[in-house]
Design a protein around this motif. Structure first.
Motif, PDB file in Angstrom:
ATOM      1  N   ALA A 182       0.791  -1.221  -0.066  1.00 31.02           N
ATOM      2  CA  ALA A 182      -0.026   0.070  -0.053  1.00 31.02           C
ATOM      3  C   ALA A 182       0.800   1.189  -0.084  1.00 31.02           C
ATOM      4  O   ALA A 182       1.902   1.074   0.401  1.00 31.02           O
ATOM      5  CB  ALA A 182      -1.076   0.016   1.080  1.00 31.02           C
ATOM      6  N   GLY A 183       0.037   2.371  -0.527  1.00 31.87           N
ATOM      7  CA  GLY A 183       0.978   3.599  -0.485  1.00 31.87           C
ATOM      8  C   GLY A 183       0.210   4.800  -1.365  1.00 31.87           C
ATOM      9  O   GLY A 183      -1.042   4.633  -1.110  1.00 31.87           O
ATOM     10  N   THR A 184       0.661   5.621  -1.674  1.00 33.73           N
ATOM     11  CA  THR A 184       0.064   6.755  -2.294  1.00 33.73           C
ATOM     12  C   THR A 184       0.401   7.054  -3.908  1.00 33.73           C
ATOM     13  O   THR A 184       1.508   6.651  -4.074  1.00 33.73           O
ATOM     14  CB  THR A 184       0.602   8.103  -1.321  1.00 33.73           C
ATOM     15  N   ALA A 185      -0.641   7.373  -4.687  1.00 33.12           N
ATOM     16  CA  ALA A 185      -0.428   7.582  -6.085  1.00 33.12           C
ATOM     17  C   ALA A 185      -1.348   8.758  -6.225  1.00 33.12           C
ATOM     18  O   ALA A 185      -2.099   9.391  -5.639  1.00 33.12           O
ATOM     19  CB  ALA A 185      -1.012   6.210  -6.838  1.00 33.12           C
ATOM     20  N   LEU A 186      -0.846   9.358  -7.427  1.00 37.78           N
ATOM     21  CA  LEU A 186      -1.186  10.691  -7.765  1.00 37.78           C
ATOM     22  C   LEU A 186      -1.934  10.485  -9.069  1.00 37.78           C
ATOM     23  O   LEU A 186      -1.470   9.985 -10.185  1.00 37.78           O
ATOM     24  CB  LEU A 186      -0.142  11.728  -8.081  1.00 37.78           C
ATOM     25  N   PHE A 187      -3.322  10.770  -9.316  1.00 38.53           N
ATOM     26  CA  PHE A 187      -4.175  10.470 -10.387  1.00 38.53           C
ATOM     27  C   PHE A 187      -4.667  12.134 -10.867  1.00 38.53           C
ATOM     28  O   PHE A 187      -5.664  12.407 -10.158  1.00 38.53           O
ATOM     29  CB  PHE A 187      -5.371   9.586 -10.178  1.00 38.53           C
ATOM     30  N   ALA A 188      -4.125  12.587 -11.839  1.00 35.54           N
ATOM     31  CA  ALA A 188      -4.489  13.911 -12.092  1.00 35.54           C
ATOM     32  C   ALA A 188      -4.784  14.964 -11.196  1.00 35.54           C
ATOM     33  O   ALA A 188      -6.045  15.290 -11.131  1.00 35.54           O
ATOM     34  CB  ALA A 188      -5.669  13.665 -13.052  1.00 35.54           C
ATOM     35  N   GLU A 189      -3.847  15.085 -10.346  1.00 31.21           N
ATOM     36  CA  GLU A 189      -3.775  16.250  -9.286  1.00 31.21           C
ATOM     37  C   GLU A 189      -4.703  15.716  -8.008  1.00 31.21           C
ATOM     38  O   GLU A 189      -4.744  16.350  -6.955  1.00 31.21           O
ATOM     39  CB  GLU A 189      -4.631  17.376  -9.811  1.00 31.21           C
ATOM     40  N   ALA A 190      -5.004  14.504  -8.011  1.00 28.12           N
ATOM     41  CA  ALA A 190      -5.658  13.841  -6.949  1.00 28.12           C
ATOM     42  C   ALA A 190      -4.824  13.009  -6.231  1.00 28.12           C
ATOM     43  O   ALA A 190      -4.542  11.674  -6.695  1.00 28.12           O
ATOM     44  CB  ALA A 190      -7.041  13.263  -7.185  1.00 28.12           C
ATOM     45  N   ARG A 191      -4.494  12.998  -4.921  1.00 28.73           N
ATOM     46  CA  ARG A 191      -3.678  12.161  -4.270  1.00 28.73           C
ATOM     47  C   ARG A 191      -4.432  11.107  -3.616  1.00 28.73           C
ATOM     48  O   ARG A 191      -5.734  11.267  -3.045  1.00 28.73           O
ATOM     49  CB  ARG A 191      -2.838  12.630  -3.120  1.00 28.73           C
ATOM     50  N   ARG A 192      -4.169   9.801  -3.872  1.00 22.00           N
ATOM     51  CA  ARG A 192      -5.134   9.010  -3.146  1.00 22.00           C
ATOM     52  C   ARG A 192      -4.064   7.647  -2.560  1.00 22.00           C
ATOM     53  O   ARG A 192      -3.314   7.398  -3.130  1.00 22.00           O
ATOM     54  CB  ARG A 192      -6.278   8.169  -4.323  1.00 22.00           C
ATOM     55  N   GLU A 193      -4.895   7.079  -1.488  1.00 24.90           N
ATOM     56  CA  GLU A 193      -4.331   5.754  -0.882  1.00 24.90           C
ATOM     57  C   GLU A 193      -4.638   4.433  -2.005  1.00 24.90           C
ATOM     58  O   GLU A 193      -5.629   4.640  -2.289  1.00 24.90           O
ATOM     59  CB  GLU A 193      -4.697   5.483   0.508  1.00 24.90           C
ATOM     60  N   VAL A 194      -3.580   3.917  -2.320  1.00 27.51           N
ATOM     61  CA  VAL A 194      -3.987   2.759  -3.130  1.00 27.51           C
ATOM     62  C   VAL A 194      -3.269   1.473  -2.623  1.00 27.51           C
ATOM     63  O   VAL A 194      -2.132   1.699  -1.550  1.00 27.51           O
ATOM     64  CB  VAL A 194      -3.240   2.836  -4.440  1.00 27.51           C
ATOM     65  N   THR A 195      -3.616   0.409  -3.159  1.00 28.06           N
ATOM     66  CA  THR A 195      -3.013  -0.864  -2.748  1.00 28.06           C
ATOM     67  C   THR A 195      -2.751  -1.783  -3.747  1.00 28.06           C
ATOM     68  O   THR A 195      -3.504  -1.536  -5.049  1.00 28.06           O
ATOM     69  CB  THR A 195      -3.711  -1.482  -1.672  1.00 28.06           C
TER      70      THR A 195
ATOM     71  N   GLU B 277     -12.052  -2.465  -4.278  1.00 28.87           N
ATOM     72  CA  GLU B 277     -12.522  -3.806  -3.585  1.00 28.87           C
ATOM     73  C   GLU B 277     -12.554  -3.085  -2.197  1.00 28.87           C
ATOM     74  O   GLU B 277     -11.832  -2.658  -1.557  1.00 28.87           O
ATOM     75  CB  GLU B 277     -11.369  -4.627  -3.522  1.00 28.87           C
ATOM     76  N   GLN B 278     -14.101  -3.491  -1.737  1.00 26.14           N
ATOM     77  CA  GLN B 278     -14.445  -2.817  -0.351  1.00 26.14           C
ATOM     78  C   GLN B 278     -14.211  -1.350  -0.408  1.00 26.14           C
ATOM     79  O   GLN B 278     -14.729  -0.493  -0.978  1.00 26.14           O
ATOM     80  CB  GLN B 278     -13.628  -3.493   0.769  1.00 26.14           C
ATOM     81  N   ASN B 279     -13.119  -0.745   0.433  1.00 24.24           N
ATOM     82  CA  ASN B 279     -12.703   0.428   0.374  1.00 24.24           C
ATOM     83  C   ASN B 279     -11.396   0.972  -0.062  1.00 24.24           C
ATOM     84  O   ASN B 279     -10.772   1.777   0.324  1.00 24.24           O
ATOM     85  CB  ASN B 279     -12.841   1.114   1.701  1.00 24.24           C
ATOM     86  N   ARG B 280     -10.826   0.139  -0.838  1.00 25.84           N
ATOM     87  CA  ARG B 280      -9.514   0.291  -1.466  1.00 25.84           C
ATOM     88  C   ARG B 280      -9.587   0.351  -2.771  1.00 25.84           C
ATOM     89  O   ARG B 280     -10.185  -0.185  -3.426  1.00 25.84           O
ATOM     90  CB  ARG B 280      -8.540  -0.966  -0.912  1.00 25.84           C
ATOM     91  N   ILE B 281      -8.580   1.271  -3.436  1.00 28.02           N
ATOM     92  CA  ILE B 281      -8.314   1.404  -4.681  1.00 28.02           C
ATOM     93  C   ILE B 281      -7.057   0.537  -4.918  1.00 28.02           C
ATOM     94  O   ILE B 281      -6.012   0.583  -4.434  1.00 28.02           O
ATOM     95  CB  ILE B 281      -7.972   2.742  -5.223  1.00 28.02           C
ATOM     96  N   VAL B 282      -7.407  -0.560  -5.830  1.00 25.57           N
ATOM     97  CA  VAL B 282      -6.449  -1.523  -6.161  1.00 25.57           C
ATOM     98  C   VAL B 282      -5.839  -1.226  -7.718  1.00 25.57           C
ATOM     99  O   VAL B 282      -6.476  -1.035  -8.788  1.00 25.57           O
ATOM    100  CB  VAL B 282      -6.910  -2.967  -6.396  1.00 25.57           C
ATOM    101  N   VAL B 283      -4.354  -1.289  -7.563  1.00 26.17           N
ATOM    102  CA  VAL B 283      -3.702  -0.692  -8.777  1.00 26.17           C
ATOM    103  C   VAL B 283      -2.613  -1.873  -9.047  1.00 26.17           C
ATOM    104  O   VAL B 283      -2.293  -2.692  -8.512  1.00 26.17           O
ATOM    105  CB  VAL B 283      -2.874   0.730  -8.541  1.00 26.17           C
ATOM    106  N   GLN B 284      -2.244  -1.683 -10.446  1.00 28.55           N
ATOM    107  CA  GLN B 284      -0.916  -2.825 -10.557  1.00 28.55           C
ATOM    108  C   GLN B 284       0.045  -1.780 -11.770  1.00 28.55           C
ATOM    109  O   GLN B 284      -0.603  -0.752 -12.160  1.00 28.55           O
ATOM    110  CB  GLN B 284      -1.762  -4.020 -11.529  1.00 28.55           C
ATOM    111  N   GLN B 285       1.071  -2.116 -11.816  1.00 21.93           N
ATOM    112  CA  GLN B 285       2.229  -1.452 -12.058  1.00 21.93           C
ATOM    113  C   GLN B 285       1.916  -1.709 -13.952  1.00 21.93           C
ATOM    114  O   GLN B 285       1.539  -2.816 -14.229  1.00 21.93           O
ATOM    115  CB  GLN B 285       3.708  -2.133 -11.792  1.00 21.93           C
ATOM    116  N   ILE B 286       2.043  -0.688 -14.524  1.00 24.70           N
ATOM    117  CA  ILE B 286       2.152  -0.673 -15.979  1.00 24.70           C
ATOM    118  C   ILE B 286       3.569  -1.096 -16.332  1.00 24.70           C
ATOM    119  O   ILE B 286       4.320  -0.101 -16.051  1.00 24.70           O
ATOM    120  CB  ILE B 286       1.683   0.720 -16.542  1.00 24.70           C
ATOM    121  N   VAL B 287       3.751  -2.249 -17.141  1.00 22.46           N
ATOM    122  CA  VAL B 287       5.123  -2.456 -17.509  1.00 22.46           C
ATOM    123  C   VAL B 287       5.493  -1.970 -18.976  1.00 22.46           C
ATOM    124  O   VAL B 287       4.558  -1.697 -19.885  1.00 22.46           O
ATOM    125  CB  VAL B 287       5.286  -3.861 -17.667  1.00 22.46           C
TER     126      VAL B 287
END
Length: 157
Positions: free
Chosen positions: A116-129, A147-157
């Motif tokens: 888990a950590g922090t990501a930036l989406f078009a000026e919006a900081r969000r906690e992601v996992t 999923e539930q109350n989490r924003i789930v991300v994956q790395q773009i390769v």
């Protein structure tokens, strides 16, 4: 020991004043009301003892009428509404279940995701996992779901 009428009058006055403060100005504190009731009771007791039964009855009746009127005035809805919180809170909390970051959105990590950590989406900081993998800071990520109350991300390769 005999109390003079001035002392008894002051006990009654301050007892009633404390009760007025309790009912009208700071309702619910209880301490001020108990002190006022104690002063009033002491004043009435001393009036019976030192000024006689008829004077004691008169002061007791006058105090009872005054306290009854005070409670009537203090507990009227119009007076209670002055003390009550009547404002409504229309604010809201950012809820990930109603996220403004939709699946498929691309962003950049601001911190390392472990998972888990922090990501930036078009000026919006969000906690992601992530789903368990570690992602370095500064990497591009894509939202794969909420999923539930989490924003789930994956790395773009």
């Amino acid at each position: 020991m005999c109390m003079d009428w001035l002392t008894i009058a002051l006990l009654l006055f301050f007892g009633l004043a404390f009760l007025v403060v309790e009912v009208i100005f700071i309702p619910g504190t209880t301490v001020v009301g108990l002190v006022g009731f104690g002063l009033l009771a002491a004043g009435i007791w001393f009036s019976y003892r030192d000024l006689g039964t008829s004077t004691g009855h008169l002061l007791l009746a006058a105090s009872a009428v005054f306290i009854g009127a005070l409670v009537y005035v203090g507990l009227r809805p119009r007076n209670l509404n002055r003390m009550a919180l009547t404002q409504e809170n229309h604010g809201h909390v950012l809820d990930a279940r109603h996220a403004d970051v939709l699946p498929g959105t691309v962003g950049r990590t601001l911190s390392a995701l472990r998972p888990a950590g922090t990501a930036l989406f078009a000026e919006a900081r969000r906690e992601v996992t992530t789903r368990g993998e570690f992602v370095a800071a500064g990497s591009d990520v894509q939202v794969v779901g909420i999923e539930q109350n989490r924003i789930v991300v994956q790395q773009i390769v």
